[in-house]
Design a protein around this motif. Structure first.
Motif, short mmCIF file in Angstrom:
data_model
loop_
_atom_site.label_atom_id
_atom_site.label_comp_id
_atom_site.label_asym_id
_atom_site.label_seq_id
_atom_site.Cartn_x
_atom_site.Cartn_y
_atom_site.Cartn_z
N ARG A 1 0.83 -1.21 0.00
CA ARG A 1 0.00 0.00 0.00
C ARG A 1 0.87 1.26 0.00
N LYS A 2 1.95 1.23 0.79
CA LYS A 2 2.87 2.37 0.79
C LYS A 2 3.85 2.19 -0.36
N PRO A 3 4.16 3.28 -1.08
CA PRO A 3 4.97 3.15 -2.30
C PRO A 3 6.47 2.98 -2.05
N TYR A 4 6.86 1.78 -1.68
CA TYR A 4 8.28 1.47 -1.57
C TYR A 4 8.50 0.05 -2.07
N VAL A 5 9.73 -0.26 -2.40
CA VAL A 5 10.10 -1.61 -2.83
C VAL A 5 10.90 -2.24 -1.70
N ALA A 6 10.66 -3.50 -1.44
CA ALA A 6 11.42 -4.24 -0.44
C ALA A 6 12.15 -5.40 -1.12
N LEU A 7 13.42 -5.54 -0.79
CA LEU A 7 14.21 -6.65 -1.34
C LEU A 7 14.04 -7.86 -0.42
N PRO A 8 13.67 -9.02 -0.98
CA PRO A 8 13.54 -10.22 -0.16
C PRO A 8 14.90 -10.63 0.42
N ALA A 9 14.87 -11.32 1.55
CA ALA A 9 16.10 -11.70 2.25
C ALA A 9 17.11 -12.43 1.36
#
Length: 154
Positions: free
Chosen positions: A95-103
């Motif tokens: 919902r919040k506009p950011y990208v997360a890198l998986p572990a």
């Protein structure tokens, strides 16, 4: 039934994945780097990664036009990360506009919490390329070596 068990990792330890833990790369057709000076050229920025792998640069996501619910394919290419919006993507924009890198990707590229990463957002190709500090240092060493060679030749 076979069950995979994660190795014990103590706080502060860095454990790189073994070759058996890393899945084969999916061909991404990485587009060529376009002219960074062009009006519609890629945008460069530096982002800090938090402990959950979130890249603290919402501007890159906004430039790409990625929205909550968009599916993303995140692939490790050597030591850099290529993120594309694709219908077959495994990851979903939050919902919040950011990208997360998986572990596994964070470990594969050597990014730790607090790492500064170079982001290259290219809206024409709908791709975000993330370069960890080690990759940027390597690029700079190569560039500086070429400067020295040019200086010696003149």
């Amino acid at each position: 039934m076979t069950r995979l068990v994660s190795p014990l990792v103590l706080p502060g330890q860095i454990v790189a994945p073994t070759p058996a833990q890393v899945s084969p790369a999916i061909p991404m057709g990485l587009p060529p780097l376009r002219d960074l000076g062009a009006a519609d050229g890629p945008r460069l920025s530096i982002a800090v990664m938090d402990g959950g792998g979130r890249l603290q640069d919402r501007g890159a996501v906004a430039l790409l036009g990625w929205s909550p619910g968009d599916r993303l394919l995140i692939t490790l290419v050597k030591t850099s990360v290529v993120i594309r919006r694709r219908p077959d993507g495994v990851f979903v924009m939050p919902r919040k506009p950011y990208v997360a890198l998986p572990a596994p990707v964070r470990h594969g590229c050597g990014a730790l919490a607090g790492s500064r990463l170079l982001l290259v957002a290219d809206p024409i190709h709908d791709v975000l390329v993330v370069h960890p500090e080690a990759a940027v240092q390597s690029m700079l060493r190569t560039f500086h070596t070429s400067l020295s060679a040019d200086e010696e030749a003149s």
